[in-house]
Design a protein around this motif. Structure first.
Motif, PDB file in Angstrom:
ATOM      1  N   TYR A 275       0.838  -1.201   0.000  1.00  0.00           N
ATOM      2  CA  TYR A 275       0.000   0.000   0.000  1.00  0.00           C
ATOM      3  C   TYR A 275       0.874   1.251   0.000  1.00  0.00           C
ATOM      4  O   TYR A 275       1.859   1.329   0.764  1.00  0.00           O
ATOM      5  N   PRO A 276       0.538   2.248  -0.818  1.00  0.00           N
ATOM      6  CA  PRO A 276       1.332   3.482  -0.834  1.00  0.00           C
ATOM      7  C   PRO A 276       1.309   4.184   0.521  1.00  0.00           C
ATOM      8  O   PRO A 276       0.281   4.223   1.210  1.00  0.00           O
ATOM      9  N   VAL A 277       2.440   4.747   0.886  1.00  0.00           N
ATOM     10  CA  VAL A 277       2.606   5.491   2.140  1.00  0.00           C
ATOM     11  C   VAL A 277       2.953   6.933   1.787  1.00  0.00           C
ATOM     12  O   VAL A 277       3.780   7.175   0.907  1.00  0.00           O
ATOM     13  N   ILE A 278       2.339   7.878   2.475  1.00  0.00           N
ATOM     14  CA  ILE A 278       2.647   9.285   2.233  1.00  0.00           C
ATOM     15  C   ILE A 278       3.832   9.678   3.116  1.00  0.00           C
ATOM     16  O   ILE A 278       3.742   9.637   4.353  1.00  0.00           O
ATOM     17  N   ALA A 296      -4.122   0.358   3.596  1.00  0.00           N
ATOM     18  CA  ALA A 296      -4.973   0.823   2.500  1.00  0.00           C
ATOM     19  C   ALA A 296      -4.142   1.747   1.630  1.00  0.00           C
ATOM     20  O   ALA A 296      -3.016   2.131   1.972  1.00  0.00           O
ATOM     21  N   ILE A 297      -4.685   2.110   0.484  1.00  0.00           N
ATOM     22  CA  ILE A 297      -4.031   3.073  -0.395  1.00  0.00           C
ATOM     23  C   ILE A 297      -4.163   4.474   0.200  1.00  0.00           C
ATOM     24  O   ILE A 297      -5.260   4.913   0.565  1.00  0.00           O
ATOM     25  N   THR A 313      -6.329  11.130  -0.564  1.00  0.00           N
ATOM     26  CA  THR A 313      -7.243  10.087  -1.019  1.00  0.00           C
ATOM     27  C   THR A 313      -6.837   8.764  -0.384  1.00  0.00           C
ATOM     28  O   THR A 313      -5.653   8.424  -0.346  1.00  0.00           O
ATOM     29  N   SER A 314      -7.824   8.019   0.106  1.00  0.00           N
ATOM     30  CA  SER A 314      -7.538   6.745   0.755  1.00  0.00           C
ATOM     31  C   SER A 314      -8.632   5.728   0.429  1.00  0.00           C
ATOM     32  O   SER A 314      -9.799   6.096   0.256  1.00  0.00           O
ATOM     33  N   SER A 315      -8.226   4.449   0.381  1.00  0.00           N
ATOM     34  CA  SER A 315      -9.181   3.356   0.139  1.00  0.00           C
ATOM     35  C   SER A 315      -9.540   2.631   1.433  1.00  0.00           C
ATOM     36  O   SER A 315     -10.058   1.504   1.389  1.00  0.00           O
ATOM     37  N   ARG A 316      -9.312   3.244   2.580  1.00  0.00           N
ATOM     38  CA  ARG A 316      -9.486   2.560   3.865  1.00  0.00           C
ATOM     39  C   ARG A 316     -10.925   2.132   4.135  1.00  0.00           C
ATOM     40  O   ARG A 316     -11.162   1.261   4.978  1.00  0.00           O
ATOM     41  N   PRO A 320     -12.093   4.580  -3.236  1.00  0.00           N
ATOM     42  CA  PRO A 320     -11.358   5.800  -2.888  1.00  0.00           C
ATOM     43  C   PRO A 320     -12.275   6.902  -2.386  1.00  0.00           C
ATOM     44  O   PRO A 320     -13.310   7.191  -3.000  1.00  0.00           O
ATOM     45  N   GLN A 321     -11.884   7.502  -1.278  1.00  0.00           N
ATOM     46  CA  GLN A 321     -12.610   8.628  -0.690  1.00  0.00           C
ATOM     47  C   GLN A 321     -11.603   9.664  -0.203  1.00  0.00           C
ATOM     48  O   GLN A 321     -10.400   9.385  -0.089  1.00  0.00           O
ATOM     49  N   ILE A 322     -12.107  10.859   0.096  1.00  0.00           N
ATOM     50  CA  ILE A 322     -11.252  11.973   0.517  1.00  0.00           C
ATOM     51  C   ILE A 322     -11.290  12.095   2.032  1.00  0.00           C
ATOM     52  O   ILE A 322     -12.365  12.051   2.652  1.00  0.00           O
ATOM     53  N   PHE A 323     -10.110  12.291   2.618  1.00  0.00           N
ATOM     54  CA  PHE A 323      -9.993  12.446   4.069  1.00  0.00           C
ATOM     55  C   PHE A 323      -9.159  13.683   4.380  1.00  0.00           C
ATOM     56  O   PHE A 323      -8.373  14.158   3.544  1.00  0.00           O
ATOM     57  N   LEU A 324      -9.324  14.180   5.597  1.00  0.00           N
ATOM     58  CA  LEU A 324      -8.565  15.335   6.075  1.00  0.00           C
ATOM     59  C   LEU A 324      -7.879  14.965   7.382  1.00  0.00           C
ATOM     60  O   LEU A 324      -8.522  14.451   8.308  1.00  0.00           O
ATOM     61  N   LYS A 325      -6.570  15.225   7.437  1.00  0.00           N
ATOM     62  CA  LYS A 325      -5.810  14.924   8.649  1.00  0.00           C
ATOM     63  C   LYS A 325      -5.295  16.197   9.278  1.00  0.00           C
ATOM     64  O   LYS A 325      -4.723  17.055   8.600  1.00  0.00           O
TER      65      LYS A 325
END
Length: 442
Positions: A275-278, A296-297, A313-316, A320-325
């Protein structure tokens, strides 16, 4: 030499500020952040080079460039000169020689005057002023010394930026440059730059392979991008100061969607088959620490102007959906609440909106989520597919890629939607627009 002349122009503008006025004196304001902003009607008086003598050389050319620029502002309406009783050729360029009544009767809120004190051929100074027609008050005025025909586009941009700032508080649109990708064949795409009005179009990379997802550094020095050739993925870095491009490899890793933080460090998603890591990279583009990781992606980081909020963007949750951290607390919240496929998020610099692309039954469309009210708004409606949205530094204008005209091109809209306007980018499919931070004019 041109840079020296522009510095002189800025210095003289500052010195003459009390005489010509400044944007800080503006009484008229346009609220562009809320829906239903008021329309401003603006008239351009005929440019003068003497009492009732029209400037038709550089004066006429500058007038055309200003008109073209202002046509990109959705809240601006230019008054037809034929609607002005008595015409737009005036005996002077400031009160009491200005007849504001004729412009009021034509429905104009603002009148702009241009004066070439030494004529409008060769290299000459030009003075531009903007007045409110109902009060006669001056919004601002500037003088640009030693202007020649080559300088006219930049003078038009500077004036329009000052006018936009006087009216809205932010002139970033005319001070910004878009980076984008132009495709010329299979696995052949390079990074280009262009003003949002279509001027200053130029190619900055010329590399075999395909560039994707360019992003500007806040200081305007670098453009980073994903670069794919038949052998590897890499982080491409273009340096404005040298004009050179380097490829930075992360062996075994796929490089996805780099973006700059306000401190000029780069965030990028890297994947070695899992899974890609930021990751956050340091100032020499090496891994510093993880910003987001899960089973997840996690891709496409984007930040507000403070660097404390990250949309991604994450597939958790499946698709795919948009999240804010919140990067201070580590808390994560879901942004996109509707649709099964939302991606390509971009966080507004002021941190209040997230724009993203959603797959619908009619193609991709652009949506904006208001983080303050919780309301979602669809701002594009096709035809074709609309993708890869990006906020300008003013948090108002949005650039995106679309196939609405057949081939893929770059278009502009606003946080409220409305008719999209195409950015001229020459031949070839254009995509992945990303705004550069505007250079501050001192």
């Amino acid at each position: 030499m041109k840079k020296i002349l522009l510095l002189l122009a800025l210095a003289l503008s500052a010195a003459l500020g009390p005489f010509f006025g400044s944007a800080a004196e503006a009484a008229m304001r346009v609220d562009i952040m809320n829906p239903g902003q008021n329309i401003v009607n603006l008239a351009l008086a005929a440019p003068l080079k003497g009492p009732q003598v029209q400037a038709t050389g550089m004066g006429g050319e500058l007038q055309k460039l200003v008109e073209q620029n202002l046509s990109f502002l959705p809240f601006m309406r230019l008054t037809d000169p034929k609607a002005v009783l008595g015409g737009v050729l005036l005996p002077g360029y400031e009160p009491p020689a200005l007849d504001f009544k004729r412009f009021q009767l034509a429905g104009s809120d603002i009148v702009v005057t241009t004066f070439w004190p030494d004529g409008d051929s060769g290299t000459r100074p030009v003075q531009i002023r903007a007045f409110e027609t109902n009060t006669g008050g001056r919004l601002f005025g500037k003088e640009y010394p030693k202007v020649n025909s080559r300088d006219l586009p930049e003078v038009a941009d500077r004036f329009c930026a000052d006018l936009l700032e006087a009216l809205t508080g932010n002139g970033a649109f005319f001070r910004s440059t878009l980076a984008f990708v132009k495709k010329t064949g299979k696995l052949s795409a390079n990074v280009w730059l262009v003003k949002p009005t279509g001027r200053d179009l130029r190619q900055i990379t010329n590399m075999p392979g395909e560039a994707m997802s360019p992003a500007w550094s806040p200081d305007g020095r670098f453009v980073v991008f994903t670069h794919i050739d038949p052998k590897s993925h890499a982080l491409g870095v273009w340096d404005r100061s040298t004009g050179k491009v380097q490829r930075i490899r992360f062996p075994g890793n796929v490089v996805i969607g780099p973006a700059f933080m306000p401190d000029n460090k780069v965030a990028v998603a890297l994947s070695n088959g899992k899974y890609p890591v930021i990751f956050l990279l340091n100032h020499v583009f090496q891994k510093e620490r993880v910003l987001e990781q899960s089973n997840a992606i996690n891709v496409s980081p984007t930040f507000d102007s403070t660097g404390t909020k990250m949309a991604f963007t994450s597939s958790r949750l499946g698709g795919p959906q948009i999240f804010l951290k919140d990067l201070n607390s580590g808390s994560i919240s879901r942004v996109s609440k509707n649709g099964t496929y939302n991606s390509e998020a971009n966080l507004s610099p002021d941190g209040t909106l997230v724009v993203y692309s959603r797959m619908t039954d009619y193609g991709h469309r652009i949506f904006v989520q208001d983080m303050l009210t919780g309301m979602e708004r669809q701002i594009t409606f096709g035809p074709g597919s609309d993708e890869q949205p990006s906020f300008c530094a003013d948090s108002y204008f949005i650039a995106f890629a679309s196939t609405r005209s057949g081939g893929r091109g770059i278009y502009l809209t606003t946080r409220h939607g409305g008719d999209a306007k195409q950015v001229p980018t020459g031949g070839g499919a254009a995509s992945f627009p990303r705004w550069g931070m505007p250079v501050t004019q001192k």
